[in-house]
Write a protein that holds these residues in place. Structure first.
Motif, PDB file in Angstrom:
ATOM      1  N   SER A 197      -7.775  17.808  -4.702  1.00  0.00           N
ATOM      2  CA  SER A 197      -8.255  16.977  -3.598  1.00  0.00           C
ATOM      3  C   SER A 197      -7.277  17.082  -2.427  1.00  0.00           C
ATOM      4  O   SER A 197      -6.129  17.460  -2.586  1.00  0.00           O
ATOM      5  CB  SER A 197      -8.375  15.528  -4.052  1.00  0.00           C
ATOM      6  OG  SER A 197      -7.147  15.094  -4.579  1.00  0.00           O
ATOM      7  N   LYS A 198      -7.789  16.731  -1.264  1.00  0.00           N
ATOM      8  CA  LYS A 198      -6.944  16.758  -0.062  1.00  0.00           C
ATOM      9  C   LYS A 198      -6.238  15.399   0.051  1.00  0.00           C
ATOM     10  O   LYS A 198      -6.881  14.358  -0.050  1.00  0.00           O
ATOM     11  CB  LYS A 198      -7.836  17.019   1.150  1.00  0.00           C
ATOM     12  CG  LYS A 198      -7.222  16.675   2.484  1.00  0.00           C
ATOM     13  CD  LYS A 198      -6.325  17.767   2.978  1.00  0.00           C
ATOM     14  CE  LYS A 198      -5.720  17.380   4.324  1.00  0.00           C
ATOM     15  NZ  LYS A 198      -4.600  18.256   4.666  1.00  0.00           N
ATOM     16  N   TRP A 199      -4.907  15.442   0.254  1.00  0.00           N
ATOM     17  CA  TRP A 199      -4.133  14.194   0.267  1.00  0.00           C
ATOM     18  C   TRP A 199      -3.667  13.872   1.678  1.00  0.00           C
ATOM     19  O   TRP A 199      -3.271  14.769   2.427  1.00  0.00           O
ATOM     20  CB  TRP A 199      -2.895  14.310  -0.609  1.00  0.00           C
ATOM     21  CG  TRP A 199      -3.140  14.283  -2.073  1.00  0.00           C
ATOM     22  CD1 TRP A 199      -4.187  14.853  -2.732  1.00  0.00           C
ATOM     23  CD2 TRP A 199      -2.308  13.670  -3.065  1.00  0.00           C
ATOM     24  NE1 TRP A 199      -4.053  14.640  -4.087  1.00  0.00           N
ATOM     25  CE2 TRP A 199      -2.913  13.922  -4.315  1.00  0.00           C
ATOM     26  CE3 TRP A 199      -1.127  12.939  -3.023  1.00  0.00           C
ATOM     27  CZ2 TRP A 199      -2.370  13.463  -5.504  1.00  0.00           C
ATOM     28  CZ3 TRP A 199      -0.580  12.492  -4.220  1.00  0.00           C
ATOM     29  CH2 TRP A 199      -1.195  12.743  -5.445  1.00  0.00           C
ATOM     30  N   ILE A 200      -3.681  12.597   1.996  1.00  0.00           N
ATOM     31  CA  ILE A 200      -3.043  12.126   3.225  1.00  0.00           C
ATOM     32  C   ILE A 200      -2.146  10.946   2.877  1.00  0.00           C
ATOM     33  O   ILE A 200      -2.568  10.021   2.182  1.00  0.00           O
ATOM     34  CB  ILE A 200      -4.073  11.679   4.286  1.00  0.00           C
ATOM     35  CG1 ILE A 200      -5.096  12.791   4.555  1.00  0.00           C
ATOM     36  CG2 ILE A 200      -3.367  11.305   5.579  1.00  0.00           C
ATOM     37  CD1 ILE A 200      -6.191  12.383   5.513  1.00  0.00           C
ATOM     38  N   LEU A 201      -0.905  11.014   3.323  1.00  0.00           N
ATOM     39  CA  LEU A 201       0.039   9.911   3.123  1.00  0.00           C
ATOM     40  C   LEU A 201       0.353   9.309   4.486  1.00  0.00           C
ATOM     41  O   LEU A 201       0.737  10.034   5.396  1.00  0.00           O
ATOM     42  CB  LEU A 201       1.351  10.412   2.510  1.00  0.00           C
ATOM     43  CG  LEU A 201       1.450  10.550   0.994  1.00  0.00           C
ATOM     44  CD1 LEU A 201       0.569  11.678   0.514  1.00  0.00           C
ATOM     45  CD2 LEU A 201       2.884  10.822   0.590  1.00  0.00           C
ATOM     46  N   GLU A 202       0.156   8.027   4.611  1.00  0.00           N
ATOM     47  CA  GLU A 202       0.516   7.406   5.885  1.00  0.00           C
ATOM     48  C   GLU A 202       1.483   6.256   5.661  1.00  0.00           C
ATOM     49  O   GLU A 202       1.179   5.269   4.979  1.00  0.00           O
ATOM     50  CB  GLU A 202      -0.720   6.898   6.634  1.00  0.00           C
ATOM     51  CG  GLU A 202      -0.304   6.233   7.932  1.00  0.00           C
ATOM     52  CD  GLU A 202      -1.438   6.053   8.926  1.00  0.00           C
ATOM     53  OE1 GLU A 202      -2.418   6.812   8.859  1.00  0.00           O
ATOM     54  OE2 GLU A 202      -1.325   5.153   9.768  1.00  0.00           O
ATOM     55  N   PHE A 203       2.680   6.408   6.255  1.00  0.00           N
ATOM     56  CA  PHE A 203       3.666   5.327   6.208  1.00  0.00           C
ATOM     57  C   PHE A 203       3.369   4.379   7.361  1.00  0.00           C
ATOM     58  O   PHE A 203       3.317   4.799   8.526  1.00  0.00           O
ATOM     59  CB  PHE A 203       5.084   5.890   6.343  1.00  0.00           C
ATOM     60  CG  PHE A 203       5.508   6.728   5.177  1.00  0.00           C
ATOM     61  CD1 PHE A 203       6.113   6.160   4.083  1.00  0.00           C
ATOM     62  CD2 PHE A 203       5.274   8.094   5.166  1.00  0.00           C
ATOM     63  CE1 PHE A 203       6.489   6.928   2.998  1.00  0.00           C
ATOM     64  CE2 PHE A 203       5.648   8.871   4.083  1.00  0.00           C
ATOM     65  CZ  PHE A 203       6.255   8.291   3.000  1.00  0.00           C
ATOM     66  N   GLY A 204       3.166   3.112   7.033  1.00  0.00           N
ATOM     67  CA  GLY A 204       2.817   2.140   8.072  1.00  0.00           C
ATOM     68  C   GLY A 204       4.047   1.574   8.746  1.00  0.00           C
ATOM     69  O   GLY A 204       5.194   1.871   8.384  1.00  0.00           O
ATOM     70  N   GLU A 205       3.776   0.749   9.713  1.00  0.00           N
ATOM     71  CA  GLU A 205       4.867   0.123  10.454  1.00  0.00           C
ATOM     72  C   GLU A 205       5.622  -0.833   9.527  1.00  0.00           C
ATOM     73  O   GLU A 205       5.003  -1.602   8.788  1.00  0.00           O
ATOM     74  CB  GLU A 205       4.277  -0.641  11.624  1.00  0.00           C
ATOM     75  CG  GLU A 205       5.205  -0.735  12.801  1.00  0.00           C
ATOM     76  CD  GLU A 205       4.449  -1.230  14.011  1.00  0.00           C
ATOM     77  OE1 GLU A 205       4.732  -2.337  14.446  1.00  0.00           O
ATOM     78  OE2 GLU A 205       3.552  -0.511  14.487  1.00  0.00           O
TER      79      GLU A 205
END
Lengths: 325, 407
Positions: B354-362
């Motif tokens: 699967s395609k992964w996206i990691l987003e670090f928030g504020e």
């Protein structure tokens, strides 16, 4: 007027060496060693009193000699030397109770130093990385040395409550290693092939024997009340220790190591107790902040240095073993 | 064209003079070569083969020409090696055989000189280790020696920095890049130094999301993420020793606070087994965030909380079933059944790409609160909800952005 120190458990190597070292201390006048059997080695200026701490004779010794500092070192870790688990428990628990009872009666005793061990924290998968003095074991020990120590610590705390005027110092020493130490852990490392628990790599924190001597003397002469973890800085993993030692090791499933351990115990090859199996599976680390800030003690050896010193004593023996074979 | 080819074939047949097809003595029926054949081959039996089949000639000729003049071959080889690095090993593979030939016929000085061999070895080393190969090869040897002698350091939690960097991270990197095609956002929210608590959603049946987060933080922020693991992690053989060596420790208040106050970047997955073992139908729905212990640890140490949303881990092992009775028997929280496991055996263990996206928030700052306020359960619940909501909303946004599961 210097101090008069009573040392219990003087027949064993660590107790004898501590007593001898204490005689050299300028603030200590006299050192009285007590045990059931006479010490094997040279005790120097220590006056030996043959007495069993399991009976009230010990109270008379304390009263007669005007003892003001008691160093309790006769908690034994292995039943092998005492002649069975029953005797071991009696020596440890009943002996400590008698000693504490004698101290409570005595008007002269000002200071009590108890050599305890970090084994009281146990070893398990739910342990925090580092135990502080306020923490207890996650699971109460059900048998053996750990249980004895846990009970003795309870009695010592009770004594401290009843006699607040006496400074009670409890030294929870990490596993002691050194060229002269014969303990379950050092015997384990002296095995020709070291069995390890498959899939686990415990963290070990060690204390050099010289540092144990120094901290006991420090506690006996300075009298800082409280419970203190005493251990060298840093940790080693078992795999790392085995590689540094250069002894071959074999990884076995946990139950097989336990079985091997009990076989070795029966064969009197090595004392491999259940709590040691836990230690060699999960390991243990202790926080030594209080040792520095409150007790004011600084160990000379880190864990790695203590182990290196121990390795030097093992290496010639290992070579000799190879030569024989 | 075909006619021409045929004619050339015919010519070939004419050119071969005694019709041996390369084998001496065939025409006369005797095993020994005929006198004519022997005359043709004055020195050795190799000669006829060198002469006869013209079709084979190019491949035979090249080495013999090289052998005859050892020197010219050297510069040519060098030039080729310099030009195209990838051809260098092939070139070296061809070079050795002719070395024997001149040794037999000519004085030994005409062989490939020792210097050439050294140059070739250097070339090979450069192929493997890159430009500063000497230093890197020495480093590798030193690394192996240190590992074998136990001459390395672990910290109080058993974290083996060297092993993690050289081994775990190196093994995970291709999986992250090639298999899951990790996309990372919001890297500026990871503080360069000081303690911080990364709080992430948890999914995927096997905690690969934790490993990928560790790799991402290491590669992009240059710090080590210290994960907090459930006690089961430290109960399982092999997993426990790998976890401690990789920098993990037990998820308990004592360890979390100790690490945070030491200025470590700590990772926590508060959903725990509820999140990682939830059925595929509930993907991207955050579970309960534990009892908020991570918030009180952050409040007490005054470190910021960085919400992390991971999209993609839910689809790697779509959990469609569970065997609760067997799980209870084995003492694990669930036995996963996916469309491929256990039906395909070990093949079913391969995660779906699967395609992964990691987003670090504020970061959510906690240093405005008094340390004593960690004892206020209402505040702890509120901050916990705030973190949870942030992650949940980011998850939905990221899902919209991602498009296809494998896209």
């Amino acid at each position: 007027m210097g101090r008069v120190v009573l040392v219990t458990g003087i027949s064993r190597d660590i107790g004898r060496r501590f007593a001898r070292a204490a005689t050299g201390d300028p603030s200590i006048d006299r050192v009285i060693g007590v045990d059931v059997v006479p010490p094997r080695g040279d005790v120097g200026d220590v006056s030996f009193v043959r007495a069993d701490i399991r009976n009230p004779v010990i109270a008379k010794v304390i009263a007669k000699e005007d003892v003001d500092t008691v160093v309790h070192m006769s908690v034994i870790a292995t039943p092998g030397s005492a002649g069975g688990r029953g005797t071991m428990k009696e020596l440890n628990v009943i002996g400590s109770m008698q000693l504490l009872a004698a101290c409570q009666r005595s008007a002269t005793v000002e200071r009590l130093v108890v050599k305890s061990t970090t084994t009281v924290y146990g070893s398990g998968p739910r342990d925090p990385a580092m135990f502080t003095e306020d923490m207890g074991p996650k699971r109460l020990p059900s048998s053996g040395y750990a249980k004895d120590v846990y009970e003795i610590e309870g009695y010592v705390r009770g004594f401290a409550r009843r006699r607040p005027d006496v400074d009670v110092t409890m030294i929870r020493a990490a596993n002691v290693v050194g060229p002269h130490v014969s303990s379950p852990l050092t015997n384990y490392f002296r095995l020709p092939v070291i069995p390890r628990v498959l899939g686990f790599d415990p963290r070990l924190q060690l204390l050099h024997e010289d540092d144990l001597m120094r901290v006991l003397r420090h506690a006996a002469t300075n009298g800082v009340p409280g419970t203190f973890n005493v251990a060298g800085d840093g940790l080693l993993t078992l795999s790392q220790a085995v590689r540094r030692l250069g002894t071959p090791s074999v990884a076995l499933p946990r139950f097989a190591v336990g079985r091997l351990g009990s076989t070795m115990r029966q064969a009197r090859v090595s004392d491999f107790s259940p709590e040691q199996l836990g230690f060699l599976t999960y390991g243990r680390g202790v926080d030594t902040t209080r040792m520095r800030t409150m007790l004011g003690f600084e160990p000379q050896f880190t864990t790695a240095e203590a182990f290196a010193d121990f390795c030097r004593s093992v290496a010639p023996a290992a070579k000799e073993g190879v030569g024989r074979a | 064209m075909p006619e021409k080819a045929r004619r050339r074939d015919g010519e070939d047949a004419v050119v071969i003079p005694i019709g041996t097809g390369g084998r001496p003595g065939r025409g006369s029926g005797s095993a020994r070569p005929s006198s004519a054949a022997r005359n043709l081959a004055p020195s050795s039996r190799k000669a006829p083969s060198a002469k006869a089949p013209s079709a084979k000639a190019p491949s035979v000729k090249a080495p013999s020409a090289k052998a005859a003049s050892g020197k010219p071959s050297a510069p040519r080889k060098k030039a080729r090696a310099d030009g195209a690095r990838t051809t260098a090993p092939a070139d070296e593979a061809v070079a050795p055989p002719p070395a024997d030939d001149p040794a037999a016929t000519a004085p030994p000085t005409t062989g490939i000189p020792v210097g050439e061999w050294l140059a070739a070895a250097q070339q090979a080393a450069q192929e493997v280790f890159g430009a500063d190969w000497e230093r890197r090869a020495a480093e590798l040897m030193a690394f192996v020696r240190r590992r074998l002698e136990g001459d390395y350091d672990v910290d109080d939690y058993g974290f083996d920095r060297e092993l993690t960097e050289r081994f775990f991270m190196a093994a995970l990197r291709p999986i992250a890049k090639k298999w899951f095609r990790l996309e990372v956002r919001g890297l500026e929210n990871i503080p360069a130094e000081g303690g911080a608590l990364v709080v992430s959603n948890h999914s995927g049946t096997i905690p690969l999301d934790g490993l990928m987060t560790m790799l991402t933080v290491h590669d992009h922020a240059g710090r080590f993420l210290r994960p907090l693991g459930a006690d089961l992690v430290f109960k399982l053989p092999l997993v426990s020793s790998l976890a401690r060596k990789g920098g993990a420790t037990l998820a308990c208040t004592e360890d979390a606070e100790r690490m945070l106050s030491d200025g470590e970047l700590v990772g926590v997955w508060p959903e725990g087994f509820k999140g990682i073992g939830k059925p595929f139908s509930e993907r991207y729905k955050l579970q309960r965030f534990g009892r908020g212990g991570f918030v009180s640890a952050a409040l007490r140490t005054g470190v910021p909380i960085i919400p992390l949303s991971v999209v993609g881990a839910e689809e790697i092992y779509p959990l469609v079933g569970n065997v609760p009775s067997l799980a209870r028997l084995l003492g694990v929280p669930y036995i996963p059944i996916t469309p491929f496991f256990p039906w395909l055996g070990p093949l079913g263990l391969v995660p779906l790409p699967s395609k992964w996206i990691l987003e670090f928030g504020e970061p959510i700052r906690t240093d405005a609160y008094e340390p004593g306020e960690a004892e206020d359960p209402m505040l702890v619940f509120n901050v916990t909800d705030q973190v949870r909501e942030t992650i949940q909303h980011t998850l939905f946004d990221l899902l919209r952005d991602r498009g296809g599961v494998f896209g």
